[in-house]
Design a protein around this motif. Structure first.
Motif, PDB file in Angstrom:
ATOM      1  N   PRO A 116       5.092  -8.002  -7.663  1.00 13.51           N
ATOM      2  CA  PRO A 116       4.954  -7.978  -6.268  1.00 13.51           C
ATOM      3  C   PRO A 116       5.174  -9.306  -5.757  1.00 13.51           C
ATOM      4  N   ARG A 117       5.687  -9.350  -4.440  1.00 13.52           N
ATOM      5  CA  ARG A 117       5.877 -10.698  -3.842  1.00 13.52           C
ATOM      6  C   ARG A 117       4.766 -10.934  -3.009  1.00 13.52           C
ATOM      7  N   TYR A 158       7.755  -3.771 -11.776  1.00 12.06           N
ATOM      8  CA  TYR A 158       7.379  -4.147 -10.466  1.00 12.06           C
ATOM      9  C   TYR A 158       6.694  -5.538 -10.654  1.00 12.06           C
ATOM     10  N   ARG A 161       4.678   2.143   1.836  1.00  6.74           N
ATOM     11  CA  ARG A 161       5.269   2.124   3.112  1.00  6.74           C
ATOM     12  C   ARG A 161       5.949   3.438   3.615  1.00  6.74           C
ATOM     13  N   ASN A 204       4.191 -11.513  -0.053  1.00  2.00           N
ATOM     14  CA  ASN A 204       4.267 -10.860   1.442  1.00  2.00           C
ATOM     15  C   ASN A 204       4.124  -9.290   1.236  1.00  2.00           C
ATOM     16  N   ASP A 205       3.752  -8.986  -0.127  1.00  2.95           N
ATOM     17  CA  ASP A 205       3.294  -7.331  -0.240  1.00  2.95           C
ATOM     18  C   ASP A 205       1.851  -7.552  -0.781  1.00  2.95           C
ATOM     19  N   LEU A 250      -1.939  -4.140  -2.595  1.00  2.00           N
ATOM     20  CA  LEU A 250      -0.382  -4.169  -2.880  1.00  2.00           C
ATOM     21  C   LEU A 250       0.186  -3.073  -1.820  1.00  2.00           C
ATOM     22  N   GLU A 251       0.973  -3.644  -1.000  1.00  6.49           N
ATOM     23  CA  GLU A 251       1.732  -2.849  -0.051  1.00  6.49           C
ATOM     24  C   GLU A 251       2.975  -2.597  -0.836  1.00  6.49           C
ATOM     25  N   THR A 252       3.312  -1.515  -1.488  1.00  5.92           N
ATOM     26  CA  THR A 252       4.473  -1.216  -2.247  1.00  5.92           C
ATOM     27  C   THR A 252       5.341  -0.292  -1.209  1.00  5.92           C
ATOM     28  N   GLN A 253       6.918  -0.485  -1.455  1.00  3.98           N
ATOM     29  CA  GLN A 253       7.655   0.369  -0.715  1.00  3.98           C
ATOM     30  C   GLN A 253       7.458   1.744  -0.639  1.00  3.98           C
TER      31      GLN A 253
END
Length: 226
Positions: free
Chosen positions: A88-89, A86, A206, A91-92, A200-203
């Protein structure tokens, strides 16, 4: 085959950014100007000045450079601890940051940071000459395995400390839950840094939150129906 496995290691990234003199010089000027015009925010700081948590919104090119350094460092440590699975971008990443100005006899109490993924500090200015103590102004991390303090094993660091010396251009990243403190500045010197938190907002997060709604909105709707 006998194996000694190292379990429950705690990652701390120490990254020294080269060619930082001009950026740090300008950041120091910006932060000192803020200190002269803004009231101190009280957190774990004793005797030092903290800004509000809106530093990432300050309209300066040097703040944009600092933000990019945070993004790069978060990507590096996250990719390392996830063994490359992983990265992260930008935007994450949800983040905020605040400045700190420390002078003689100031320090920070033992604390950790609010709910997020990574916390960190970036050193803008460090004039610690360490006349009275080699530990003056150092940041020190506590072993999070609290039961380790009962272990009596000579030469072993169970229950010990991990120390990092502040240097200009150095960024330190660590898990938000890791307890730490800053030793008193024991000489007539100046230390300026920027602290920050990144969530971090991971998938996966979400997906878990996908079926949840703010309680406040639900309460308002129920009142309207009544």
């Amino acid at each position: 085959m006998d194996i000694i496995k190292s379990a429950f290691a705690t990652p701390i990234l120490i990254k020294d950014w080269e060619s930082s003199q001009s950026i740090n010089s300008r950041l120091m000027q910006i932060i000192l100007e803020k200190e002269s015009t803004s009231p101190k925010v009280q957190r774990s700081n004793i005797g030092s000045w903290d800004s509000s948590k809106d530093l990432l919104e300050w309209p300066y090119e040097e703040v944009k450079v600092f933000k990019q350094r945070v993004i790069s460092s978060v990507q590096e440590i996250t990719k390392s601890v996830t063994k490359g699975r992983y990265e992260p971008r930008p935007n994450d990443m949800l983040a905020h940051a605040w400045a700190n100005v420390s002078r003689a006899e100031s320090y920070r109490k033992i604390h950790n940071h609010e709910s997020c993924t990574w916390s960190g500090v970036y050193y803008v200015k460090s004039d610690l000459v360490k006349e009275r103590s080699k530990g003056s102004g150092n940041i020190e991390f506590l072993d999070p395995r609290m039961l380790c303090i009962s272990t009596d094993l000579p030469g072993c660091n169970f229950g010990g400390l991990s120390k990092v010396v502040p240097r200009e251009g150095r960024m330190v990243l660590f898990p938000n839950w890791l307890y730490h403190y800053v030793n008193p500045v024991e000489d007539n010197s100046l230390r300026i840094c920027i602290a920050f938190n990144v969530k971090l907002e991971t998938q996966a997060s979400r997906r878990r939150l996908g079926g949840m709604r703010p309680l406040g909105l639900a309460e308002q709707r129920s009142q309207v129906q009544v």
